[in-house]
Design an enzyme around this catalytic site. Structure first.
Site, PDB file in Angstrom:
ATOM      1  N   GLU A   1      -1.256  -1.441   3.114  1.00  0.00           N
ATOM      2  CA  GLU A   1      -0.519  -1.178   4.093  1.00  0.00           C
ATOM      3  C   GLU A   1      -1.426   0.298   5.155  1.00  0.00           C
ATOM      4  OE1 GLU A   1       3.564  -1.011   1.775  1.00  0.00           O
ATOM      5  OE2 GLU A   1       3.059   0.698   2.064  1.00  0.00           O
TER       6      GLU A   1
ATOM      7  N   CYS B   1       6.039   0.683  -0.569  1.00  0.00           N
ATOM      8  CA  CYS B   1       4.557   1.710  -0.978  1.00  0.00           C
ATOM      9  C   CYS B   1       5.812   3.085  -0.594  1.00  0.00           C
ATOM     10  CB  CYS B   1       3.455   1.769  -0.444  1.00  0.00           C
ATOM     11  SG  CYS B   1       2.002   2.934  -0.109  1.00  0.00           S
TER      12      CYS B   1
END
Ligand code: SAH
Length: 352
Positions: free
Chosen positions: A94, A338
């Protein structure tokens, strides 16, 4: 036929080895780098200042494999976007773009997964898949630059704070930083890059000795070895006294102030007693303390400090002369796979 090697992400030294092997003059390596990183072409065909024959020689031996976008999510306010990029072997990482008043900031990942084992962090749960190469880290920036160029914009600052421990992937991260800075790369100032670490002490010294004015953030999160070792196993290897010494050395060598990140977890590290110990640890260092309300992670038991306790913690330190900031507002409407990124960055950009 021999398998073609990925040329994307090679440093100038590696590209020079490629051109030497092909019996080309060295200056061709810089040309290659410019095509790969500055102009971002994805085919050797487009490298128009190389002869057709040279382009064929490259194509026979190499390929340009850049990560591909898998998912893109935009916050409703349009200020934060999250990108999931898939590497050529299928692992995904990410990156988070934050459009700040002072420019576009991109948070990049340096490892797929992580094995530091911090008790509060979501990234470490699946363990470490592998290190990312310099090219795979750079591709995160190039991807977002491509997207922003349509708006006449670019990534202005980079924070190396996504998943992974950058100082456990030292060589690739350093090569990435150099590619960001190089005139054949992204042409960015080192001062626009900040690296965050859980505290790999020997590599803090190593980074200081590179003599690059890259910003350094230390994930501290506890003021005593007893508590920090419980929250962050890395502390058993590199205790606080050594960490703070290394940070001071970094500041002295690079001339850049170090930031200490401190997530506030209810009842664990947010009491006045911890604030006092933190003051004792950091007073006189000239450092900045960045308090971050803990972002709850489903798999963990910890809770965020109450707003009153956050404020009390901050006020106590500020009153004693520490340079301390607090990110207040959490939230956002995009997925938080995340969690820590979301907490750190949605918090700062979506503050009301
Ligand atoms: N490994 C590096 C960089 C990645 S972690 C480091 O430890 O600094 C980025 C930051 O997010 C670190 O400060 C980390 O401690 C913090 N973080 C991790 N989980 C979090 C959570 N649930 N809430 C808030 N911050 C978190």
């Amino acid at each position: 036929m021999q398998e073609r090697k990925n040329i994307f992400g090679m440093s100038l030294a590696e590209l020079t080895a490629v051109t030497q092997e092909l019996n080309w003059p060295d200056y061709r390596a810089k040309q290659l780098a410019r095509w790969l990183y500055l102009r971002g072409v994805s085919s050797f065909r487009d490298m128009t200042d190389l002869s057709l024959k040279m382009r064929e020689e490259l194509t026979a031996k190499y390929l340009i494999a850049r990560p591909k976008l898998k998912v893109r999510q935009e916050a409703k306010n349009g200020k934060t976007a999250k990108f999931l990029l898939e590497m050529t072997d299928g692992v995904s990482v990410e990156s988070v773009l934050m459009r700040q008043p002072y420019g576009n900031s991109l948070c990049v990942s340096t490892q797929a997964g992580c094995n530091m084992g911090c008790a509060f962090c979501a990234s470490t749960l699946p363990g470490l898949m592998r290190n990312l190469t310099a090219g795979e880290i750079l591709a995160q920036v190039m991807y977002v630059n491509d997207m922003l160029s349509g708006e006449g914009q670019k990534v202005d600052t980079i924070v190396i704070m996504g998943s992974g421990e950058p100082l456990m992937n030292y060589d690739n991260v350093l090569a990435f930083i150099k590619l960001c800075h190089a005139d054949y790369g992204l042409n960015m100032g080192y001062r626009h890059i900040t690296l965050s670490t859980s505290g790999i002490v020997p590599n803090i010294y190593r980074l200081a000795d590179e003599n690059l004015p890259v910003g350094l953030s230390i994930s501290l999160h506890a003021p005593t070895d007893e508590l920090r070792s419980r929250l962050m196993p890395v502390n058993r290897r590199y205790p606080l006294s050594e960490l703070v010494k290394a940070a001071a050395h970094y500041a002295a060598t690079t001339g850049r102030r170090v930031t200490y990140e401190y997530i506030l977890i209810a009842g664990i590290n947010d009491t006045e007693s911890e604030a006092k110990k933190l003051l004792g640890l950091l007073k006189g260092q000239g450092a900045i303390v960045n308090l971050i309300p803990f972002n709850p992670v489903a798999e963990r038991d910890f809770k965020r400090s109450s707003p009153q306790n956050q404020r009390k913690f901050q006020d106590f330190l500020a009153a004693k002369g520490l340079n301390v900031t607090l990110r207040r507002e959490m939230g956002g409407d995009i997925d938080a796979a995340c969690g820590q990124l979301r907490n750190k960055f949605l918090g700062s950009t979506e503050r009301k």
